[in-house]
Every structure is written in structure tokens, then in C-alpha cells.
Design a protein around this motif. Structure first.
Motif, PDB file in Angstrom:
ATOM      1  N   UNK A   8     -46.185  51.565 -94.320  1.00  0.00           N
ATOM      2  CA  UNK A   8     -45.231  50.169 -94.418  1.00  0.00           C
ATOM      3  C   UNK A   8     -45.490  49.099 -93.562  1.00  0.00           C
TER       4      UNK A   8
ATOM      5  N   UNK B  21     -51.865  44.049-102.723  1.00  0.00           N
ATOM      6  CA  UNK B  21     -51.666  43.488-101.779  1.00  0.00           C
ATOM      7  C   UNK B  21     -52.996  42.563-101.235  1.00  0.00           C
TER       8      UNK B  21
ATOM      9  N   UNK C 288     -49.459  48.161 -93.144  1.00  0.00           N
ATOM     10  CA  UNK C 288     -50.078  47.739 -93.973  1.00  0.00           C
ATOM     11  C   UNK C 288     -49.065  46.414 -93.707  1.00  0.00           C
TER      12      UNK C 288
ATOM     13  N   UNK D   3     -52.041  43.536 -93.087  1.00  0.00           N
ATOM     14  CA  UNK D   3     -51.730  42.231 -93.903  1.00  0.00           C
ATOM     15  C   UNK D   3     -50.957  40.779 -92.297  1.00  0.00           C
TER      16      UNK D   3
ATOM     17  N   UNK E 114     -49.789  52.048-103.905  1.00  0.00           N
ATOM     18  CA  UNK E 114     -49.461  52.395-102.276  1.00  0.00           C
ATOM     19  C   UNK E 114     -48.075  51.955-102.087  1.00  0.00           C
ATOM     20  N   UNK E 115     -48.431  50.613-102.017  1.00  0.00           N
ATOM     21  CA  UNK E 115     -46.850  50.504-101.327  1.00  0.00           C
ATOM     22  C   UNK E 115     -45.263  50.923-102.249  1.00  0.00           C
ATOM     23  N   UNK E 116     -45.790  51.389-103.283  1.00  0.00           N
ATOM     24  CA  UNK E 116     -44.486  51.706-103.618  1.00  0.00           C
ATOM     25  C   UNK E 116     -44.405  53.372-104.172  1.00  0.00           C
ATOM     26  N   UNK E 117     -45.056  53.817-104.027  1.00  0.00           N
ATOM     27  CA  UNK E 117     -45.474  55.765-103.783  1.00  0.00           C
ATOM     28  C   UNK E 117     -44.599  56.098-102.618  1.00  0.00           C
ATOM     29  N   UNK E 118     -43.639  55.341-101.499  1.00  0.00           N
ATOM     30  CA  UNK E 118     -43.038  55.636-100.062  1.00  0.00           C
ATOM     31  C   UNK E 118     -42.901  56.812 -99.854  1.00  0.00           C
TER      32      UNK E 118
ATOM     33  N   UNK F 182     -54.631  56.939-101.304  1.00  0.00           N
ATOM     34  CA  UNK F 182     -53.415  56.685-102.523  1.00  0.00           C
ATOM     35  C   UNK F 182     -55.149  56.492-103.427  1.00  0.00           C
TER      36      UNK F 182
ATOM     37  N   UNK G  13     -50.142  55.893 -97.065  1.00  0.00           N
ATOM     38  CA  UNK G  13     -50.535  55.445 -98.056  1.00  0.00           C
ATOM     39  C   UNK G  13     -51.649  54.775 -98.581  1.00  0.00           C
TER      40      UNK G  13
ATOM     41  N   UNK H 212     -44.156  58.179 -96.865  1.00  0.00           N
ATOM     42  CA  UNK H 212     -44.311  56.501 -95.584  1.00  0.00           C
ATOM     43  C   UNK H 212     -45.361  57.624 -94.569  1.00  0.00           C
TER      44      UNK H 212
ATOM     45  N   UNK I 251     -39.398  51.365-106.395  1.00  0.00           N
ATOM     46  CA  UNK I 251     -40.115  52.457-105.970  1.00  0.00           C
ATOM     47  C   UNK I 251     -39.732  53.938-106.706  1.00  0.00           C
TER      48      UNK I 251
ATOM     49  N   UNK J 152     -42.149  43.700 -99.365  1.00  0.00           N
ATOM     50  CA  UNK J 152     -41.784  44.217-100.352  1.00  0.00           C
ATOM     51  C   UNK J 152     -40.584  43.500-101.601  1.00  0.00           C
TER      52      UNK J 152
ATOM     53  N   UNK K 107     -58.576  44.153 -95.699  1.00  0.00           N
ATOM     54  CA  UNK K 107     -57.116  45.402 -95.424  1.00  0.00           C
ATOM     55  C   UNK K 107     -57.288  45.997 -94.544  1.00  0.00           C
TER      56      UNK K 107
END
Lengths: 372, 388
Positions: free
Chosen positions: B172, A277, B175, B179, A333-337, B338, B334, B331, A315, A304, B305
Motif C-alpha cells: 500500500x 486506482x 501504491x 500515485x 489489489x488495494x483490498x486484498x492486502x 493481482x 499487491x 501487503x 477489506x 484507503x 502507475x
């Protein structure tokens, strides 16, 4: 916490005589349950004690103030000690019970290195995940981190070699189980990246393990491909497979024979988590500085798409951790949603088929609820 | 007869002596919890309100308001035992997909609770808690948003504890927001560089040229031609004068000048004092200036970030609790959870969640905390730097 009478009054917003509560009524109800006004409050909030306080009252209050906290503190400390003691006994009992149960299960359900057995175990399930993910960790590392003396360091080094071998073994076994269960995608996360660094070794070992399970000339022996996103040595685009084996059995299956299943293995490490990221942000910032994009263009869909392209995975449906508690250790982290996370409480002994199977069973029983 | 039994239980519990005793026991337990380490930041996913309503045959919205009471109970436990920040998942952006009736009812409930909170602002002050709303507020109805802002404004002077309410939130989205904000920050020159061109009496380039001309002079002396050396020095000095007038404004920028000076000094090692290299470097200098006014994107790290996340002011997340047996993050948090956060999935439904169900979680956390920190105290600092 207020008592039941007060709670009911709050809930219905009428007092015990059926009259509606006013703001001050509510405050009066709650007053005895509130903590004392903190000392460092701004002056307009602190309540000055009424001037009717006599001297003797004040003196007795002073004595009480000194004695009471002391008794209270002693009582708290006593209870805390008792609580910790009882709890440490209880957790050991629980751990023993859970470990015993796990032992029994793994005796009952052993795969005997036979894909058919695994297939039979899985066949009763309503659904299997499309994408399974697991977290592996070096067993010696946790102990090694605490070590500080040189002797311990030496032991750690030796331990980590053994640990690495053990982990490699675990990874290969899991690949074989996953392939036998008919799951098309498996991602293996390992924080430090040793697996990723030795992907050629992993490649060879997986091929050998699959041969162990299926035999050398089984037409149903699954093929697999190994990806490792963001590996520096990869000359082509990061998502492209580093190595591709089309079945180590060599002989090309003829058309009328059933096609062997294909397993996609992805190796991940901590760099595929936050760092990806961060890298994306750097790229976007550079593009924005060059006026190629405007910050308003950055959307969730864009991120995404970029993230799944660069890691080469979507995911996961199910994430199995083999630790005694759920800690993600820097997993992307992005994928474990929406991933279902499975672990066996108090289990801490590397990859085990029992845990693996129970994860799949729990996944099949879980209902997919998201937003609705 | 479950209803009769629960009524009886309720009646017994409401007897004043028993009520008082229970209250004392709770206080005692919370007080003794404080003797051990306490997580600084806990997040809750309040799941199971609707299932609770279904199993108890009450209206869905009634289930939600029971859930709110459970939240009040838990918040009390948290703040009394010393937790600094509590983050709750109140409303997901995905929840807008639910039936319009339920969404409206939820919004009305949120508004009612917020209005109640504003009426009892002083009570919140007793806990020293301030409310923060995390999420995309623009998606919320206008009247609810106004109440939200009122509640936030009213409690913002409290500093000892924070309640983060994730209102229309998904991680998401957070995040993405972070960004975008980072990119925005890096797309404009930093505020520090914006001060009006301050003229310093010395310019780095003229100093550099002075040094160079001296070196040239030394080289020339070795070659035994003083006149030529003098010429060279004068030429170089002249050039530097000419440059310094229009470059002094640019010289504020250290990075650009420092990167190009080595190049020019390198070329100037040749005995003949050509003016070409200086002209060349000047061109490059000007060009690099346009882009180097902006901060280098390579400077972006995960801390950058993190700084732009909604939870930037909160300490790292120690514990994340999700009720109702669903083993997903859905969601939520995250980015925050993590790394080293302990995640707990509990089987009870949220409206049933209370001190007695929360206690084992906290005590187990304390137990692990002690166990991981006992081997040696040094590892504690390693752990904390890693997690930050």
C-alpha cells in the motif's frame, strides 16, 4: 550450494581448526561452488589464465570443452524429459485423488438446500468471516480464448451463454449459503463484468434462490441489498445501492419476532481493480493541477478512505477462488492486502459447497497474525 | 533422539564423496530445469523463521539467520536456472511494531550481511546479480542505510540478474508512493515542453487566418462585391499579424490552438468579417494555455502507475511463493500479483525451504505453462499483451 563443512564454517565464521575466517578464506571456501566467470565481464574482473599453460594442455581442454557441454546438454535434456514425464503422471494422480476427496466431502456435507443444514455445519466454527469474497469465472471463456477458428468461436458463443447461466446459478447459490452461514457481507468478483452488467437479472435470481432455500413466508428469510460500484447507469453516487429489497416475503415482520438477517451483496469486476486506482490518480492529478491539493497531501489513509468509499467495501476477511490454482485475475489489489486466500488445489468445477465450507473451516482455524 | 540423528545425518552428508555427488545432482537438476520455460520474475515471502526457531528451540535471531542461508540457497537455484529478477520481502513497515529487541537484532543482522556482501562483491559478480532496495529507506537506521547504499552501488553494473530486497516495504505504501509520484509528474509541465520558446517562422493561427480570408474572398466574389472582399481580407490579415506577434510563443502548444481554431473558422463562415470572434478565441486561447501547459490527467493509465512502482524495471511477476502455510499476501506485491501471477502457498517453513521443495513448484509452473500455450501459439501474444 556449498557442502555442509563449508556451510558450518560460514555459519560460525571459524574454520575446522577453530581459527577465525578472513575475507580471502571465505572466498577460497566458496570458490569450487561458484559458477564460472561469465564471458561478458569487464576485463578487470576476468581472470587471465596463467601463462604456464602448455600447448597440449590447451588442446585437451579444447577437446573437452567441445565434448563436455554436448554430453551435459544431452543429459540435461534427458533428465528434463524424465522429470516432466514423471511430474505429469504425478500431477494427474494428485488431481484424481483431490477430486475424489472433494467428491466424498461434498457427498458427506451436502446442504440439501436447507439453511438449517448449513447453519449446523458452520455452528461448530470458532469464527466466521465478516466479509466473504469469491472469484467466479466464466468456464467457457478459458476454452474460448484459445479458440481461433470460426467454428470454435460459434461454439464459444453458445458455450458462454451456458457458462453465464451456470455462473449466475453459482452466484445465487453462494449468496444463499453465505446468508445461511450468517455472514453479513459478500462480494462477488467476476473479471469481465457480465454479472455486473446484468445486475437486475442477478437481483431477481437471488430473490428466487433465497425463496427456494427459505420458503416464501419464513420470517427468518434474510433480506439482501445489491451494490455494484462504478456502474455507469447508476444515477446516484457510485456506492449507493442500485436496488434494495426489503424481503420479498412482503409481510413486514412484527417487532417481537427475531429480525431477519441482512446480507450485503457487492458485485465487482476488473474495473474496480486497477481502474479505480487510476481514476483516483486522475482526480488527484487534476486537483493538484488546479492547486487544490499538493502531492504531499496524498497519504495511504486518504487513498484507503477514497477507495473504500468508491467501491463500497472494506477489506474482505476471506477470499475463496474456485479455480485449480490461485490466480487473482485482476481482483481489486488495494483490498486484498490481508485477506486470507482459499482455494482447493486441482479443483476446477465451478462453485461447490464442499470448497466453500472447507474455506470457512480453514479460516476459523487460521490465526490472525499481522506484523506481530 | 532427533539431535543425535540430525548430527549423524550431518556427518554422513559432510563425507566428501557424498558431498560431491549431491553437488553434482543439484547441478544436474538445475541444468535440466533450464530446458523448459523459466519464470522471469519470482517473489518470495520468507515466512516462518520465528516459528522455526520456536519449534527447534533456538534463538529467534538464529532462526532469522537460518532463513538467510535458505535465501542464499534459493537465490543460487534461481539465478543458475535463469530467473532474471527475484524479489524478496525482507522487512515490512509493519514489522517495526515488533519488539524493539527483535527489530534491533534484525537491523544488525541486515547490516552484517550487507557488510559481508560488500566484502565479497566479486562473488556476486559471478552471478551477475545487482541488488536493489525497494521501499521507504528513510525509515531505516542511518548506519544500515549507508551499508544498503554501498551494496547497491557496488553491484549496479551487473545486468544479468536482479535481487530486489523489499526492505521497509508494504504494497500500500508502494501504491501510495506511485500515485503521489504520478500526481507530481502531472502537476508540472513535462520536461519536453520546457525548452526555451523556439520561434518558428510560421504560426498556425496566421495560416488559419489566411485560409479563412481566402474563403471569405471566394464568398465575396460569389456575392459580386470585390471591394468588400478585399477589405475583409485586409482586416483579417491585419488582425492575424497583430495576433501572431504575441501569440507565436504560445503557438508551440498544439493542443490549445487546434481546439480553438475550428470554433473561429466556424464563426468566420458568416459573410461579414467581424473581428469579435478572433478576439474571443484569443481570450480563450490565453486562458486555456495556463492549464494546458500541464499534461492531461486523462492520460494517466495503469501503465503510468506501473511505471512509478518500485518494480518498474522488472518483468511482470510470474510466480509468488509464500512459505509457512499462511495464505495471505500480507501487503506484498499487491499491484504486481493481482493479475495473472500464480500464487503458491507452501506449508514448509522458510529455513527448511531448499531446492527439493522448490523443484515441484517450478516443475508444476513449467507444466502449466506448456499446457496453456500448447492449444495455439497465438494465445501467447494475447496473454502477454494483457499482462503487460
Amino acid at each position: 550450494m556449498p557442502g555442509t563443512l563449508q556451510t558450518r564454517a560460514f555459519h560460525t565464521d571459524v574454520d575446522e581448526h577453530g581459527r577465525p575466517l578472513t575475507v580471502s578464506d571465505r572466498e577460497r571456501l566458496l570458490k569450487p561452488y561458484l559458477p564460472a566467470t561469465p564471458q561478458n565481464r569487464s576485463p578487470n574482473l576476468t581472470r587471465t589464465s596463467s601463462p604456464a599453460n602448455t600447448k597440449s594442455q590447451r588442446r585437451s581442454a579444447k577437446r573437452q570443452r567441445r565434448l563436455r557441454p554436448f554430453i551435459k546438454n544431452a543429459l540435461h535434456l534427458l533428465l528434463f524429459t524424465i522429470m516432466s514425464f514423471v511430474f505429469s503422471i504425478w500431477i494427474r494422480v494428485r488431481a484424481t485423488k483431490n477430486q475424489l476427496w472433494n467428491k466424498i466431502l461434498s457427498l458427506l456435507y451436502y446442504h440439501h438446500r436447507s439453511p438449517d443444514m448449513i447453519r449446523k455445519d458452520v455452528s461448530g466454527l470458532k469464527k466466521v468471516p465478516n466479509h466473504l469474497s469469491i472469484i467466479l469465472s466464466l468456464p467457457a471463456e478459458a476454452a474460448g480464448e484459445a479458440a481461433s477458428t470460426s467454428q470454435m468461436v460459434r461454439r464459444r458463443r453458445r458455450g458462454s451463454n451456458e457458462g453465464l447461466d451456470q455462473m449466475l446459478n453459482d452466484a445465487c447459490e453462494i449468496v444463499a449459503w453465505t446468508a445461511s452461514a450468517g455472514i453479513p457481507t459478500l462480494s462477488i468478483y467476476e473479471r469481465s463484468g457480465v454479472l455486473k452488467a446484468s445486475h437486475q437479472l442477478v437481483q431477481r435470481r437471488i430473490a428466487r434462490t433465497l425463496t427456494d432455500y427459505y420458503g416464501t413466508s419464513n420470517p427468518l428469510k434474510p433480506t439482501f441489498s445489491l451494490h455494484a460500484p462504478n456502474v455507469v447507469s447508476a444515477s446516484s453516487s457510485p456506492a449507493s445501492p442500485i436496488h434494495q429489497t426489503n424481503g420479498v416475503n412482503g409481510d413486514v415482520p412484527t417487532q417481537h419476532e427475531p429480525q431477519p438477517p441482512h446480507l450485503n451483496v457487492i458485485l465487482l469486476d476488473a474495473a474496480d481493480g486497477r481502474q479505480t486506482l487510476v481514476d483516483l490518480t486522475r482526480t488527484l492529478a487534476a486537483m493538484s493541477q488546479a492547486h487544490k491539493i499538493s502531492p504531499a497531501d496524498i497519504s495511504q489513509e486518504l487513498i484507503d478512505a477514497e477507495i473504500s468509499e468508491s467501491t463500497g467495501m472494506g477489506e474482505p476477511d476471506l477470499l475463496i477462488t474456485f479455480g485449480e490454482r490461485v490466480v487473482l485475475e485482476g481482483y481489486p489489489p488495494w483490498q486484498v492486502r490481508l485477506t486470507e486466500i482459499w482455494n482447493v488445489t486441482d479443483y476446477d468445477g465451478g462453485a461447490s459447497y464442499g470448497v466453500f465450507l472447507r474455506g470457512l473451516v480453514s479460516f476459523a482455524g487460521a490465526e490472525m497474525r499481522f506484523g506481530r | 533422539m532427533p539431535s543425535q540423528r540430525s548430527y549423524l545425518k550431518g556427518w554422513v552428508l559432510s563425507l566428501p564423496p557424498l558431498d560431491w555427488a549431491l553437488q553434482q545432482i543439484r547441478e544436474l537438476v538445475i541444468g535440466s530445469l533450464k530446458c523448459g520455460p523459466i519464470p522471469q520474475h519470482i517473489a518470495f515471502v520468507m515466512d516462518g523463521n520465528r516459528r522455526f526457531a520456536r519449534t527447534n528451540d533456538i534463538e529467534t535471531i538464529e532462526g532469522h539467520s537460518k532463513g538467510f542461508e535458505a535465501l542464499a540457497r534459493i537465490l543460487e537455484v534461481c539465478y543458475k536456472s535463469g530467473v532474471k529478477v527475484v524479489t524478496i520481502y525482507a522487512f515490512s513497515i509493519e514489522n517495526f511494531k515488533r519488539s524493539r529487541y527483535e527489530v534491533d537484532a534484525l537491523m544488525d543482522m541486515a547490516k552484517t550481511k550487507l557488510v559481508q556482501m560488500s566484502q565479497h562483491g566479486e562473488l556476486l559478480d559471478r552471478y551477475g546479480a545487482s541488488i536493489k532496495i525497494l521501499g521507504d529507506r528513510t525509515m531505516v537506521r542511518e548506519d544500515v542505510r549507508r551499508e544498503m547504499e554501498k551494496a547497491v552501488d557496488m553491484t549496479k553494473h551487473n545486468e544479468s540478474a536482479v535481487l530486489n530486497v523489499c526492505f521497509p516495504y508494504t504494497s500500500r505504501d508502494e501504491i501510495t508512493h506511485s500515485i503521489r509520484e504520478t500526481v507530481k509528474e502531472y502537476s508540472q509541465p513535462p520536461a519536453g515542453d520546457h525548452r526555451p520558446e523556439m520561434k518558428r517562422p510560421f504560426s498556425e493561427s496566421s495560416i488559419q487566418r489566411n485560409i479563412r480570408s481566402r474563403q471569405l474572398a471566394a464568398v465575396a466574389e460569389e456575392e459580386d462585391s470585390p471591394e468588400r472582399a478585399k477589405e475583409g481580407a485586409q482586416a483579417a490579415g491585419g488582425a492575424s499579424d497583430a495576433d501572431s506577434t504575441d501569440m507565436s510563443s504560445a503557438d508551440l502548444n498544439d493542443a490549445a490552438s487546434s481546439t480553438f481554431n475550428p470554433a473561429s473558422s466556424c464563426t468566420s463562415n458568416s459573410p461579414s468579417p467581424d473581428l469579435l470572434p478572433t478576439l474571443d478565441s484569443k481570450y480563450e486561447h490565453d486562458r486555456s494555455l495556463m492549464s494546458s501547459n500541464l499534461p492531461d490527467p486523462e492520460g494517466i493509465t495503469s501503465e503510468t502507475l506501473t511505471k512509478h512502482m518500485y518494480t518498474s524495471e522488472a518483468p511482470p511477476l510470474d510466480l509468488l511463493v509464500r512459505t509457512s502455510g499462511v495464505k495471505r499476501l500480507s501487503d506484498f506485491m499487491l499491484w504486481q500479483c493481482h493479475e495473472d501471477t500464480e500464487i503458491r502457498f507452501l506449508d514448509c517453513l522458510w529455513p527448511e525451504f531448499d531446492l527439493w521443495r522448490f523443484l515441484p513448484v517450478l516443475v508444476e509452473w513449467q507444466w502449466r505453462q506448456r499446457r496453456t500455450q500448447k492449444p495455439d501459439e497465438g494465445s501467447k501474444t494475447v496473454g502477454s499483451t494483457k499482462s503487460s
